[in-house]
Design an enzyme around this catalytic site. Structure first.
Site, mmCIF file in Angstrom:
data_model
loop_
_atom_site.group_PDB
_atom_site.id
_atom_site.type_symbol
_atom_site.label_atom_id
_atom_site.label_comp_id
_atom_site.label_asym_id
_atom_site.label_seq_id
_atom_site.Cartn_x
_atom_site.Cartn_y
_atom_site.Cartn_z
ATOM 1 N N PHE A 276 -27.340 -1.906 1.110
ATOM 2 C CA PHE A 276 -27.207 -2.481 2.448
ATOM 3 C C PHE A 276 -28.569 -2.862 3.009
ATOM 4 C CE2 PHE A 276 -23.676 0.465 1.967
ATOM 5 C CZ PHE A 276 -22.594 -0.214 2.511
ATOM 6 N N ASP A 277 -28.618 -3.993 3.676
ATOM 7 C CA ASP A 277 -29.731 -4.272 4.573
ATOM 8 C C ASP A 277 -29.516 -3.391 5.810
ATOM 9 O OD1 ASP A 277 -31.889 -5.649 5.854
ATOM 10 O OD2 ASP A 277 -30.377 -6.758 6.987
#
Length: 591
Positions: A276-277
């Site tokens: 995930f960012d």
């Protein structure tokens, strides 16, 4: 025979004469004509009738699965109430142009994409984003075509024409996705192109060689060969994957998940690690300025106080689309500060940006992470390290403003985590994901704090875009199948490197819709788990269909060669198998 075989018989001849291909239609045509030539017109007619029924059913089913997503188009009204020259007039939705103001009464569907200019109401966005709860809309908020207005009247300014609105683009993208075939489907189609000629050759060989070489009775072995051709025809095998995949793609789209093709649906089913960012993915992506720190030295005429520092920062960030940049500009506007004109603005991906004020001074100013000043500009931040560490320990992101010689000040912003992030990460783990990872350009202290609250397993901070790509590649080498979740724009390189790139909150966002492998229309992390489970269910049904098709074809071929099956029985079993495969694949429409 003529009525039943008219369409597939013509198709068989066209494939043979113009495409130089021997397909299933030619196998069935050959079997029907052979049966009639042997004095068994009833059997030939039965074959032609049953196979034409199955072909019609298959065509109807494919049309149903392919047009399922087109039902979205029916959600948009045919006319809209437009305010022009002070009068409210009903016009066709195709006549709406950007800038028009149209009125949406309570309970009506919204005609096209736009921005609310007056009124407050709740809007049911389920047809586009898959969200089950209506969303409150007020002036300045975006609304989408086909969504349903709630309790109050809204005045909406058109932002996209009917042909370019969100629902029209969803339909276009899903139809394109249905043409992008997965690895298994392409293999089955290649196999079918080689298998059908082989079946015809074996059937002819069976009819000729056994009587010639072993003295078999001609009529009996021609009959067996005819039954063999019908029994071995791979109809169910060839249709088993596309029916399931097309149904899965349509179902996913109706629930706010756009998967760009069968190949990505296959990859989704294999994913074991999700990266995930942080900003805009795990967090809401709407940070606020919390602290402004003016450094005592050097003091310049441009930054005598906190307001001047914030004004300078906002002037530098006005052209950036990054959430932190928008937060700084928003804070400056909220304080009524005047922004200076800048020139030669240049974004520094993953670090910040630089520009010169258009005042003739020629001084280049920089704004970005502490890493920008330490690694690119070679500026020692030791004098302010304690202040930076204190702000980061509170979970805040620190932005440094300065020149190529020295920092001028610090601005701290803080983003809030999405409320459902911990539950979404737990759901992924329950769905079989072995590792969750955060990849962010933010400071380690901030990243660790957010990751701990979201229950993410591993954190890699201070990453430039190219570092994120390297980490995704590293994860893929270890775990093989990795998905990357981001905003679809800033994280484009990492999304492209992952086996599956997933962009969040892409309703109305052209770039994200076009670049991501999977686009989640809503800002809802739990949609990732829905997409994974849908892909795995599709994978299970495809496997079931393949096993069922191969098992029944094998049994029918054995029975045909041994002489246990008559032609009508073989045809009936063959078509029942095809119906079973179709029915099993269509279960994806209810998933």
């Amino acid at each position: 025979m003529v009525t039943g075989g008219w369409f597939f018989g013509r198709e068989a001849l066209e494939e043979l004469l113009y495409e130089r291909e021997i397909g299933i239609e030619l196998l069935m045509t050959t079997a029907a004509l052979t049966a009639a030539a042997m004095g068994l017109p009833g059997e030939g007619a039965t074959l032609a009738f049953l196979y034409s029924i199955s072909e019609a059913a298959e065509g109807y089913t494919e049309d149903r699965t392919r047009s399922a997503i087109r039902a979205l188009m029916k959600l948009t009204p045919k006319v809209a109430l437009v305010r022009r020259d002070g009068h409210d007039t009903e016009v066709s939705v195709e006549e709406l142009v950007p800038g028009d103001i149209f009125i949406v009464r309570p309970g009506e569907a919204i005609a096209t994409d736009g921005t609310v200019r007056a009124g407050e109401s709740s809007v049911n966005q389920a047809p586009v984003t898959g969200e089950s709860v209506p969303v409150a809309k007020r002036s300045g908020d975006t609304v989408f075509a086909g969504t349903l207005n709630g309790e109050a009247t809204l005045e909406v300014e058109v932002s996209r024409t009917f042909a370019e609105n969100t629902i029209s683009r969803i339909i276009k993208l899903v139809e394109e996705a249905q043409e992008r075939k997965g690895t298994a489907q392409r293999f089955i189609e290649r196999f079918g192109r080689r298998y059908s000629p082989m079946v015809l050759a074996l059937g002819i060989g069976l009819a000729l060689l056994v009587p010639l070489a072993f003295g078999g009775e001609w009529r009996e072995w021609i009959t067996r060969a005819t039954v063999f051709i019908v029994a071995a025809a791979p109809c169910a095998l060839v249709i088993s994957i596309p029916i399931t995949m097309v149904a899965a793609l349509g179902t996913a789209a109706r629930h706010g998940v756009l998967v760009k093709g069968g190949i990505y649906m296959e990859e989704l089913a294999k994913i074991r690690v999700v990266a995930f960012d942080k900003t805009g993915t795990i967090t809401r992506g709407e940070p606020d300025v919390t602290d402004i720190v003016l450094l005592p030295e050097p003091v310049t005429a441009l930054t005598p106080d906190e307001h001047a520092l914030l004004s300078l920062a906002a002037s530098l960030e006005i052209r950036s689309e990054h959430p932190i940049a928008r937060a700084i500009v928003r804070a400056a506007h909220a304080r009524g500060l005047r922004l200076a004109a800048v020139e030669e603005f240049r974004a520094l991906p993953g670090a910040g940006g630089t520009a010169r004020l258009a005042d003739g001074s020629g001084i280049s100013f920089y704004i970005g992470s502490p890493r920008l000043f330490e690694t690119r500009l070679r500026i020692d931040l030791t004098p302010v390290a304690a202040q930076i560490a204190r702000l980061q320990a509170d979970g805040k992101t620190v932005v440094v403003i300065g020149t190529s010689d020295a920092p001028l000040g610090l601005i701290a912003v803080q983003d809030t985590m999405r409320p459902n992030a911990p539950a979404a990460i737990s759901a992924l783990r329950a769905a079989g994901i072995s590792r969750t990872v955060m990849l962010t350009g933010d400071a380690p202290a901030v990243a660790q704090l957010i990751a701990a609250r979201a229950r993410i397993d591993d954190v890699f901070a201070n990453l430039a875009p190219e570092d994120k790509v390297s980490k995704v590649r590293e994860l893929a080498s270890h775990y093989r199948h990795v998905a990357m979740v981001g905003d679809g724009i800033n994280d484009a390189p990492a999304l492209a490197e992952a086996n599956v790139g997933i962009a969040m909150g892409t309703a109305g966002t052209d770039v994200a819709l076009e670049t991501a492998d999977v686009a989640l229309m809503a800002d809802n992390l739990e949609k990732i788990t829905e997409a994974l489970r849908l892909a795995r269910r599709a994978d299970v049904l495809v496997r079931q269909n393949l096993v069922l098709s191969i098992a029944i074809i094998t049994a029918l071929v054995a029975g045909a060669v041994a002489g246990f099956l008559s032609l009508p029985v073989a045809v009936l079993a063959h078509e029942i198998t095809e119906f079973l495969v179709i029915a099993n694949g269509l279960r994806m429409l209810r998933a």
